[in-house]
Write a protein that holds these residues in place. Sequence first.
Motif, PDB file in Angstrom:
ATOM      1  N   LEU A 168      83.372 -84.496  59.225  1.00  0.00           N
ATOM      2  CA  LEU A 168      82.075 -84.661  58.561  1.00  0.00           C
ATOM      3  C   LEU A 168      82.273 -85.335  57.204  1.00  0.00           C
TER       4      LEU A 168
ATOM      5  N   ALA B 168      77.345 -84.552  46.516  1.00  0.00           N
ATOM      6  CA  ALA B 168      77.302 -83.306  47.270  1.00  0.00           C
ATOM      7  C   ALA B 168      78.571 -82.484  47.087  1.00  0.00           C
TER       8      ALA B 168
ATOM      9  N   ILE C 188      73.759 -79.375  55.269  1.00  0.00           N
ATOM     10  CA  ILE C 188      74.889 -78.516  54.902  1.00  0.00           C
ATOM     11  C   ILE C 188      75.907 -79.241  54.031  1.00  0.00           C
ATOM     12  N   LEU C 189      75.598 -80.490  53.657  1.00  0.00           N
ATOM     13  CA  LEU C 189      76.617 -81.312  53.005  1.00  0.00           C
ATOM     14  C   LEU C 189      77.166 -80.653  51.744  1.00  0.00           C
TER      15      LEU C 189
ATOM     16  N   TRP D 135      79.642 -77.837  52.708  1.00  0.00           N
ATOM     17  CA  TRP D 135      80.485 -78.208  53.850  1.00  0.00           C
ATOM     18  C   TRP D 135      81.719 -77.336  53.932  1.00  0.00           C
ATOM     19  N   ARG D 136      82.138 -76.780  52.803  1.00  0.00           N
ATOM     20  CA  ARG D 136      83.374 -76.032  52.812  1.00  0.00           C
ATOM     21  C   ARG D 136      83.108 -74.523  52.934  1.00  0.00           C
TER      22      ARG D 136
ATOM     23  N   GLY E 154      88.536 -74.914  59.332  1.00  0.00           N
ATOM     24  CA  GLY E 154      88.381 -76.359  59.345  1.00  0.00           C
ATOM     25  C   GLY E 154      87.411 -76.881  60.378  1.00  0.00           C
ATOM     26  N   LEU E 155      86.932 -76.005  61.245  1.00  0.00           N
ATOM     27  CA  LEU E 155      85.985 -76.449  62.267  1.00  0.00           C
ATOM     28  C   LEU E 155      84.565 -76.186  61.783  1.00  0.00           C
ATOM     29  N   LEU E 156      83.684 -77.133  62.066  1.00  0.00           N
ATOM     30  CA  LEU E 156      82.288 -76.934  61.706  1.00  0.00           C
ATOM     31  C   LEU E 156      81.688 -75.867  62.608  1.00  0.00           C
TER      32      LEU E 156
ATOM     33  N   LEU F 146      81.792 -83.500  47.670  1.00  0.00           N
ATOM     34  CA  LEU F 146      82.929 -83.798  48.532  1.00  0.00           C
ATOM     35  C   LEU F 146      84.022 -84.486  47.715  1.00  0.00           C
TER      36      LEU F 146
ATOM     37  N   ARG G 206      78.774 -75.506  64.135  1.00  0.00           N
ATOM     38  CA  ARG G 206      77.606 -76.349  64.364  1.00  0.00           C
ATOM     39  C   ARG G 206      76.368 -75.523  64.653  1.00  0.00           C
TER      40      ARG G 206
ATOM     41  N   ARG H 130      84.088 -85.109  65.434  1.00  0.00           N
ATOM     42  CA  ARG H 130      82.882 -84.437  65.897  1.00  0.00           C
ATOM     43  C   ARG H 130      82.815 -82.980  65.460  1.00  0.00           C
ATOM     44  N   TYR H 131      83.938 -82.307  65.487  1.00  0.00           N
ATOM     45  CA  TYR H 131      83.879 -80.848  65.349  1.00  0.00           C
ATOM     46  C   TYR H 131      84.438 -80.296  64.047  1.00  0.00           C
ATOM     47  N   THR H 132      85.110 -81.099  63.257  1.00  0.00           N
ATOM     48  CA  THR H 132      85.737 -80.509  62.074  1.00  0.00           C
ATOM     49  C   THR H 132      84.983 -80.891  60.809  1.00  0.00           C
ATOM     50  N   ARG H 133      85.193 -80.086  59.788  1.00  0.00           N
ATOM     51  CA  ARG H 133      84.515 -80.394  58.536  1.00  0.00           C
ATOM     52  C   ARG H 133      85.170 -81.590  57.875  1.00  0.00           C
ATOM     53  N   PHE H 134      86.462 -81.815  58.153  1.00  0.00           N
ATOM     54  CA  PHE H 134      87.068 -83.022  57.612  1.00  0.00           C
ATOM     55  C   PHE H 134      86.427 -84.262  58.234  1.00  0.00           C
TER      56      PHE H 134
END
Lengths: 507, 353
Positions: free
Chosen positions: B225, B240, A359-360, A363-364, A372-374, B242, A376, B219-223
């Motif tokens: 990652l 990619a 997903i890189l 990612w957004r 802002g949360l993935l 970023l 998952r 662990r849980y945020t895209r930031f």
Amino acid sequence: MTATGAPVLRLRGIGKRFGPVIANADISLELARGEVLALLGENGAGKSTLVSILFGHYRADSGSIEAFGQPLPPGDPAAALAAGIGMVHQHFTLADNLTVLENILIGTEPLWQPFSRRRAALARIHDTAARFGLAVDPAARVARLSVGEKQRVEILKALYRGARVLILDEPTAVLTPQESSALFATLKELVAEGLSIIFISHKLDEVLAVSDRVAVLRGGRLVAERAVAETSKAELATLMVGREVKLPQRALSVPGPLRLRLRGVRVDGHGAQPRLDGVDLEVHGGEIVAIAGVSGNGQAALAELLCGLCAASAGRVELDGRPLPADPAALLALGVGRIPEDRTGIGTIGDLPVWQNAILERWRSPRFSRWGLLRRGAARAFTQQLVAAGDVRLGSIEQPARGLSGGNLQKLVLGRALDGEPGLIIAQQPSWGLDIGAVAAVHERLLAARARGAALLLISEDLDEVFALADRIAVMSHGQLGPARPGAEWTLASLGLAMAGARHDAA
Amino acid sequence: MRLEAREQTSAGWALAAPLLAVALTLLACAGLLVWAGAPVGRAYALLFDGAFGSRLALTETLTRATPLILTGLAVAVAFRARLYNIGAEGQLYLGALAAVAVGGLHGGSGWDLPPAVLYPLMLLAGMAAGAALLLGPAWLKLRFGVDEVVTTLLLNFIALLLVSMLLDGVMKDPLAMGWPQSVAIRDELVFAQLLERSRVHSGLLWALGAALALWALERYTRFGLAMRAVGANARAARFAGLPVKRVMLATAALSGALAGLAGVGEVAGRAGYVTLDMSPGYGYSGIVIAMLAQLHPLGVVLAALFVAGTLVGADSMSRALGVPSYLADVIVAVSLLAMLVTGLAARYRLRWS
């Protein structure tokens, strides 16, 4: 090229496991003096592991090796070198900032010796180079050499250290047809002098052309040994893959609207010489335009430009009539799919789990993150789908990407790039270092993208691939791009000439 | 004997590595104790007792762990993004100065604000000051490739000299009888006591909260990652799409802010004012702690407790046995080295030939 006398190398019952993976199982092989033995096999068949054991990079779990009648101490590259085994790796092990001479001398002189004995070394290098047709300038800095020249330096380095057995790991993967022929001529010279060669490849034609004997590996086992005179391409392919391989067929396709257009594009480099100069190019929907050329002639700059990593110093780059942004994120938003040449260094992040790599590029996107949360769960589901659709073989999508084999990693990168049906696809060496099965899978997916109307730019040094895929082919040389002509108008010879820098109209 | 890379670091090793490192450290330092003529077993027993054995010991350890957790987090988050922040010490001092500037300098007169406003302002100012001190080196690294190890390290000394100048100048406490200390912050701003008859203050909650928040962020945020992606392979991250530079700068700000918060905690939770010897190297210990924790935010809490316990316990041990309390510094330093060794063991296996 007849093999005579006692074997120079004798491997007995070599076995090696990496955790649960059996890399080599009970492999016994002999190499005769003056013989070229091809190690043929798909990626992950155990070829590289086997030669790494031979060269002492790895230590076998079982089995033994004899070199010239003497047992070879396991796990000791220095001992392998001393026994006269030289290796030319697929990824060169040269220091870019040193000269050819310095690279050859590294490690051959004791550190306490105050001055390096360059004059004597130079004479020896000239002598060896002349004898085997390995022309390189010893004073040249390695960074400035072409890939073919670097390879010659690697071979010279091994010979300088007194190698009597030379292991070549996929040596033609990066060469032009002419360079490959030159390499084969060199190999013949070496063999005539009584050296023995182990030649790793998965390209059947060159295996048949250059070797005396073929050992086929599959799944870590030696499945067959054949004298070249007694086998055929079809038999070897079947032995290697373990089943029959269907090569994808290119259907007719009608070019659609103009998508990508370059006009007089220049990209400056660090020196005075521009990396790209006056490049004109047009790619339409539903067609594959291939850029052929020897590596180091500006393909990297073209790929960087079209992947959004650098901007043009002059000229225009347009996608659908609008300037192409020099920013990967903006490119992705416009629907450009990119398959980089270096899948481990740029395409993926080895330390991150497979699903995060998948997903890189997005990612957004709200698909994979919210506030802002993935997300998952969504990311994992997407990855599972990607893995299933692309036939990526892996233990788990939680494992770090570095654990994937080259072919599987490429399938992952491909799936990621082609997700969302991009209108323009930039594919750089998409099948580099992959086995027949994986190459077929990659080609099939690229052709499928073409069939649905995507514009594809294929930058490749593999002419088989270029001919197999391209509607039109242009040759890049010294930063300049020749006209893109229909594939049928090119022959291997005319392409080779153009790649070597002959004038376009002479092609 | 040679090293062979493991295909995958096992979870067991990841957990065992720090424990093994601590064991190795105690073993190595036993030699020093013997050399100093102290009974090893009793010395370690006293050390443990002095760190965790009584209510007083435990609360002292917790108090000492508070800034260490924060500097450990500051280092861990920066290292995760391959930003080698050696400047947590300076960032801590700057955070402390900012806390006094907001909460004490014009106490009640200049800043005529209610404490409810001033309190968050003080925290924010401290974090902003710490962040600012790291943003400079991070920007220089991104723009000109200046090595941040050098710049952040040297900024520690500049920060300390700045403290020294201010303590003799505008921040000087006129009532301190010539001692180099700053004016104190307003009483309303002092952190609440968490436990009766102890020095444990609510800064500990801030530190634990920060550790949890950072863990969740990674662990849980895209930031999170993006941060890990940039740290693991910046070129691939850029490919990619970023925003590598922005992620680096944001990470630097986060790291500096955590160290700055440690400084605020030391002012508002303990002394109430800034002195030149306020931090016995908390910023540097943060590096050890981050490494011991293998950069894991929750591991940082445990590692900080270990280091704090060692420092506190060694004090009482040295009083009882007459062994120099510098042994604590040796233990902390050796534990970093031992961690490097066991970390290697987690990633490689030894093969005997």
